[in-house]
Design a protein around this motif. Structure first.
Motif, PDB file in Angstrom:
ATOM      1  N   GLY B  62       0.789  -1.213   0.000  1.00  0.00           N
ATOM      2  CA  GLY B  62       0.000   0.000   0.000  1.00  0.00           C
ATOM      3  C   GLY B  62       0.826   1.271   0.000  1.00  0.00           C
ATOM      4  N   ILE B  63       2.091   1.177  -0.350  1.00  0.00           N
ATOM      5  CA  ILE B  63       2.890   2.397  -0.449  1.00  0.00           C
ATOM      6  C   ILE B  63       3.519   2.487  -1.831  1.00  0.00           C
ATOM      7  CG2 ILE B  63       3.388   2.418   2.016  1.00  0.00           C
ATOM      8  CD1 ILE B  63       6.130   1.376   1.430  1.00  0.00           C
ATOM      9  N   SER B  64       3.930   3.679  -2.194  1.00  0.00           N
ATOM     10  CA  SER B  64       4.557   3.883  -3.496  1.00  0.00           C
ATOM     11  C   SER B  64       6.072   3.772  -3.332  1.00  0.00           C
ATOM     12  CB  SER B  64       4.211   5.258  -4.037  1.00  0.00           C
ATOM     13  OG  SER B  64       4.822   6.252  -3.239  1.00  0.00           O
ATOM     14  N   ASN B  65       6.726   3.628  -4.463  1.00  0.00           N
ATOM     15  CA  ASN B  65       8.169   3.623  -4.465  1.00  0.00           C
ATOM     16  C   ASN B  65       8.704   4.906  -3.834  1.00  0.00           C
ATOM     17  OD1 ASN B  65      10.411   2.122  -5.156  1.00  0.00           O
ATOM     18  ND2 ASN B  65       9.784   1.885  -7.290  1.00  0.00           N
ATOM     19  N   ALA B  66       8.050   6.012  -4.140  1.00  0.00           N
ATOM     20  CA  ALA B  66       8.484   7.301  -3.607  1.00  0.00           C
ATOM     21  C   ALA B  66       8.413   7.310  -2.080  1.00  0.00           C
ATOM     22  CB  ALA B  66       7.627   8.416  -4.180  1.00  0.00           C
ATOM     23  N   GLU B  67       7.328   6.746  -1.550  1.00  0.00           N
ATOM     24  CA  GLU B  67       7.195   6.720  -0.097  1.00  0.00           C
ATOM     25  C   GLU B  67       8.222   5.784   0.533  1.00  0.00           C
ATOM     26  OE1 GLU B  67       2.479   7.731   0.417  1.00  0.00           O
ATOM     27  OE2 GLU B  67       3.054   5.708  -0.131  1.00  0.00           O
ATOM     28  N   TRP B  68       8.493   4.705  -0.163  1.00  0.00           N
ATOM     29  CA  TRP B  68       9.484   3.788   0.376  1.00  0.00           C
ATOM     30  C   TRP B  68      10.850   4.472   0.476  1.00  0.00           C
ATOM     31  CZ3 TRP B  68      12.574  -0.579  -2.233  1.00  0.00           C
ATOM     32  CH2 TRP B  68      13.194  -1.350  -1.255  1.00  0.00           C
ATOM     33  N   GLU B  69      11.162   5.308  -0.496  1.00  0.00           N
ATOM     34  CA  GLU B  69      12.422   6.036  -0.455  1.00  0.00           C
ATOM     35  C   GLU B  69      12.537   6.870   0.816  1.00  0.00           C
ATOM     36  OE1 GLU B  69      14.864   5.838  -2.617  1.00  0.00           O
ATOM     37  OE2 GLU B  69      13.741   4.392  -3.815  1.00  0.00           O
ATOM     38  N   VAL B  70      11.427   7.507   1.160  1.00  0.00           N
ATOM     39  CA  VAL B  70      11.448   8.342   2.359  1.00  0.00           C
ATOM     40  C   VAL B  70      11.646   7.473   3.600  1.00  0.00           C
ATOM     41  CG1 VAL B  70      10.136   9.960   3.780  1.00  0.00           C
ATOM     42  CG2 VAL B  70       9.992  10.076   1.280  1.00  0.00           C
ATOM     43  N   LEU B  71      10.927   6.363   3.654  1.00  0.00           N
ATOM     44  CA  LEU B  71      11.076   5.467   4.803  1.00  0.00           C
ATOM     45  C   LEU B  71      12.535   5.009   4.927  1.00  0.00           C
ATOM     46  CD1 LEU B  71       7.886   3.202   4.494  1.00  0.00           C
ATOM     47  CD2 LEU B  71       8.203   5.294   5.823  1.00  0.00           C
ATOM     48  N   LYS B  72      13.112   4.611   3.813  1.00  0.00           N
ATOM     49  CA  LYS B  72      14.503   4.147   3.839  1.00  0.00           C
ATOM     50  C   LYS B  72      15.424   5.225   4.374  1.00  0.00           C
ATOM     51  CE  LYS B  72      14.947   2.599  -0.510  1.00  0.00           C
ATOM     52  NZ  LYS B  72      15.532   1.927  -1.700  1.00  0.00           N
ATOM     53  N   THR B  73      15.219   6.447   3.905  1.00  0.00           N
ATOM     54  CA  THR B  73      16.105   7.525   4.317  1.00  0.00           C
ATOM     55  C   THR B  73      15.990   7.796   5.810  1.00  0.00           C
ATOM     56  OG1 THR B  73      15.828   8.488   2.129  1.00  0.00           O
ATOM     57  CG2 THR B  73      16.779   9.893   3.837  1.00  0.00           C
ATOM     58  N   GLY B  86      14.211  19.659   4.660  1.00  0.00           N
ATOM     59  CA  GLY B  86      15.305  20.085   3.789  1.00  0.00           C
ATOM     60  C   GLY B  86      16.338  18.991   3.623  1.00  0.00           C
ATOM     61  N   GLU B  87      16.697  18.383   4.730  1.00  0.00           N
ATOM     62  CA  GLU B  87      17.684  17.312   4.681  1.00  0.00           C
ATOM     63  C   GLU B  87      17.151  16.118   3.889  1.00  0.00           C
ATOM     64  OE1 GLU B  87      20.706  17.419   5.477  1.00  0.00           O
ATOM     65  OE2 GLU B  87      21.186  15.306   5.182  1.00  0.00           O
ATOM     66  N   LEU B  88      15.919  15.781   4.114  1.00  0.00           N
ATOM     67  CA  LEU B  88      15.301  14.691   3.352  1.00  0.00           C
ATOM     68  C   LEU B  88      15.333  15.002   1.861  1.00  0.00           C
ATOM     69  CD1 LEU B  88      12.150  13.718   5.449  1.00  0.00           C
ATOM     70  CD2 LEU B  88      13.909  12.152   4.617  1.00  0.00           C
ATOM     71  N   ALA B  89      14.965  16.225   1.532  1.00  0.00           N
ATOM     72  CA  ALA B  89      14.941  16.616   0.127  1.00  0.00           C
ATOM     73  C   ALA B  89      16.324  16.466  -0.488  1.00  0.00           C
ATOM     74  CB  ALA B  89      14.444  18.053  -0.003  1.00  0.00           C
ATOM     75  N   LYS B  90      17.337  16.919   0.265  1.00  0.00           N
ATOM     76  CA  LYS B  90      18.688  16.845  -0.277  1.00  0.00           C
ATOM     77  C   LYS B  90      19.078  15.390  -0.535  1.00  0.00           C
ATOM     78  CE  LYS B  90      21.350  19.095   2.327  1.00  0.00           C
ATOM     79  NZ  LYS B  90      22.378  19.750   3.179  1.00  0.00           N
ATOM     80  N   GLY B  93      17.179  13.919  -3.444  1.00  0.00           N
ATOM     81  CA  GLY B  93      17.297  14.566  -4.742  1.00  0.00           C
ATOM     82  C   GLY B  93      16.013  15.219  -5.192  1.00  0.00           C
ATOM     83  N   LEU B  94      15.248  15.738  -4.247  1.00  0.00           N
ATOM     84  CA  LEU B  94      14.022  16.454  -4.593  1.00  0.00           C
ATOM     85  C   LEU B  94      14.183  17.912  -4.203  1.00  0.00           C
ATOM     86  CD1 LEU B  94      11.288  14.072  -3.127  1.00  0.00           C
ATOM     87  CD2 LEU B  94      12.030  14.275  -5.503  1.00  0.00           C
ATOM     88  N   THR B  95      13.273  18.752  -4.694  1.00  0.00           N
ATOM     89  CA  THR B  95      13.241  20.125  -4.227  1.00  0.00           C
ATOM     90  C   THR B  95      12.493  20.146  -2.907  1.00  0.00           C
ATOM     91  OG1 THR B  95      11.181  20.515  -5.385  1.00  0.00           O
ATOM     92  CG2 THR B  95      13.201  21.057  -6.551  1.00  0.00           C
ATOM     93  N   PRO B  96      12.751  21.154  -2.096  1.00  0.00           N
ATOM     94  CA  PRO B  96      12.010  21.269  -0.840  1.00  0.00           C
ATOM     95  C   PRO B  96      10.507  21.312  -1.077  1.00  0.00           C
ATOM     96  CG  PRO B  96      13.863  22.770  -0.856  1.00  0.00           C
ATOM     97  CD  PRO B  96      13.805  22.172  -2.224  1.00  0.00           C
ATOM     98  N   ALA B  97      10.101  21.919  -2.173  1.00  0.00           N
ATOM     99  CA  ALA B  97       8.671  22.004  -2.459  1.00  0.00           C
ATOM    100  C   ALA B  97       8.057  20.616  -2.600  1.00  0.00           C
ATOM    101  CB  ALA B  97       8.455  22.809  -3.739  1.00  0.00           C
ATOM    102  N   ALA B  98       8.695  19.781  -3.375  1.00  0.00           N
ATOM    103  CA  ALA B  98       8.174  18.423  -3.559  1.00  0.00           C
ATOM    104  C   ALA B  98       8.161  17.678  -2.227  1.00  0.00           C
ATOM    105  CB  ALA B  98       9.025  17.675  -4.572  1.00  0.00           C
ATOM    106  N   MET B  99       9.177  17.941  -1.422  1.00  0.00           N
ATOM    107  CA  MET B  99       9.271  17.255  -0.134  1.00  0.00           C
ATOM    108  C   MET B  99       8.091  17.635   0.753  1.00  0.00           C
ATOM    109  SD  MET B  99      11.505  15.028   0.643  1.00  0.00           S
ATOM    110  CE  MET B  99      10.485  13.944   1.616  1.00  0.00           C
ATOM    111  N   THR B 100       7.755  18.893   0.760  1.00  0.00           N
ATOM    112  CA  THR B 100       6.609  19.349   1.542  1.00  0.00           C
ATOM    113  C   THR B 100       5.372  18.522   1.209  1.00  0.00           C
ATOM    114  OG1 THR B 100       7.388  21.621   1.719  1.00  0.00           O
ATOM    115  CG2 THR B 100       5.031  21.272   1.923  1.00  0.00           C
ATOM    116  N   HIS B 101       5.094  18.368  -0.065  1.00  0.00           N
ATOM    117  CA  HIS B 101       3.878  17.655  -0.452  1.00  0.00           C
ATOM    118  C   HIS B 101       3.988  16.170  -0.117  1.00  0.00           C
ATOM    119  CE1 HIS B 101       2.480  21.263  -2.202  1.00  0.00           C
ATOM    120  NE2 HIS B 101       3.374  21.298  -3.163  1.00  0.00           N
ATOM    121  N   ARG B 102       5.147  15.611  -0.326  1.00  0.00           N
ATOM    122  CA  ARG B 102       5.290  14.183  -0.071  1.00  0.00           C
ATOM    123  C   ARG B 102       5.098  13.898   1.410  1.00  0.00           C
ATOM    124  NH1 ARG B 102      10.231  10.581  -2.602  1.00  0.00           N
ATOM    125  NH2 ARG B 102       9.501  11.384  -4.602  1.00  0.00           N
ATOM    126  N   ILE B 103       5.643  14.769   2.235  1.00  0.00           N
ATOM    127  CA  ILE B 103       5.480  14.593   3.681  1.00  0.00           C
ATOM    128  C   ILE B 103       4.015  14.749   4.069  1.00  0.00           C
ATOM    129  CG2 ILE B 103       6.036  15.597   5.927  1.00  0.00           C
ATOM    130  CD1 ILE B 103       8.789  16.333   4.673  1.00  0.00           C
TER     131      ILE B 103
END
Lengths: 188, 188
Positions: B62-73, B86-90, B93-103
């Motif tokens: 029930g999770i996406s590859n993108a979400e798994w990346e965040v969990l791994k990090t 910010g650190e997660l985004a770095k 390899g995402l922009t802070p903006a994308a990170m905001t939405h993903r979170i």
DNA sequence: GCATCGAACTTTAGGATCGAAGTCTTCAGG
DNA sequence: CCTGAAGACTTCGATCCTAAAGTTCGATGC
């Protein structure tokens, strides 16, 4: 005041080294084979870095990585460098809808033409223009130079055995993952 | 009627085999080193296939590859599994903006929490929840099983030398491509 | 011929990302 | 204190992609 000077906060800094990363995984997940993980992680990172490098190079030619993919696919189809949007979409792992838009852009930039098939007017033919072929050629020159540089530390023998092992992995993944029409999305 | 029955049209069919692909490139581009191309193409394809496979597996959770990346990090950062956006985004390899939405999404799904830092209210702390950690664990189990299966045809020695060569390539690409804050976009 | 089915693309609506432009907080001076 | 500057997110607008719903043309059956 001044008793939270710093480094306990969420700010670490950079991507950990491969060895650090594997060590961290082992702490969190006992039965992890470090040798396997090393191969897999290196593969993922290497690919990411290479894609960034390709993207930078083709950007100098004024095209995106996505557009380069289309050029490559058309050239691979051989003269006269024609494919339908559906076929292109299938090979690139995109939906037909995305292909429509990508072709729009590329036609606008003069990299390809888009015409109805005379014999079957429901079909569309995308054909590489001379300019598109030229772009591909330039991109190819840059890419091969980069690849040669990348592999410079490996002897011919090593290159052979590396390629052979990768192909064995590829065969295995194709066996276990029949690729049900597969999207090729996302990166690691 | 019935004089354009078929196969001269733009419809070919499937992705060519690696060898066919390299042969086609050689026809179109004379000075291509087939050995180099074999390594590079195999790398690209292998990675695409692997990412598709990972995506399928985590989708079952029930999770996406993108979400798994965040969990791994987050897990990689070690207990208490906290990082700033910010650190997660770095690292991802995402922009802070994308990170905001993903979170946003992941917080909504209960995989992470998002709170202001008490000591520095301009900062945000993203923390893995128990559920998030559980998901990571399950994904990790599936991933390692898959990776073990993938490498089953290689002896321990071969695995070692494969990993070692990949790391040499990685070092080289990091040398020649200093990764200027690099986006990690696009796939091959 | 004409209606139906299917194939090949296009259009539409929604999600995700990027780059740029805010907003809010902290810190350093005056 | 108050102001200015810098840092860390967030919001905004545009782009590109996916999934699902059209469109259009060709082939089949009657």
């Amino acid at each position: 005041m001044s008793d939270t000077p710093e480094p306990s906060g969420p700010q670490a800094s950079q991507e950990p080294s491969l060895d650090e990363q594997i060590a961290a995984y082992q702490r969190e997940f006992r039965d992890l084979d470090p040798q396997v993980e090393k191969v897999v992680s290196a593969l993922g990172r290497l690919n990411r870095r290479m894609n960034v490098a390709y993207g930078r190079q083709v950007a100098d030619l004024g095209i995106s990585n996505a557009e380069w993919e289309v050029l490559k696919t058309l050239v691979l189809s051989g003269a006269p460098y024609r494919l339908g949007p559906g076929e292109l979409a299938k090979r690139l792992g995109l939906t037909p809808a995305a292909m429509t838009h990508r072709i729009d852009r590329m036609a606008g930039e003069g990299l390809v033409t888009r015409d109805r098939d005379e014999n079957n007017r429901v079909r569309v033919i995308v054909e590489l223009t001379d300019e598109g072929r030229q772009k591909w050629l330039e991109a190819m020159r840059m890419a091969t130079a980069f690849e040669e540089e990348l592999l410079q530390d490996l002897s011919a023998e090593e290159r052979g055995s590396l390629g052979e092992m990768l192909i064995r992995l590829l065969r295995r993944v194709e066996l276990t993952q029949p690729d049900a029409g597969g999207r090729l999305t996302d990166l690691d």
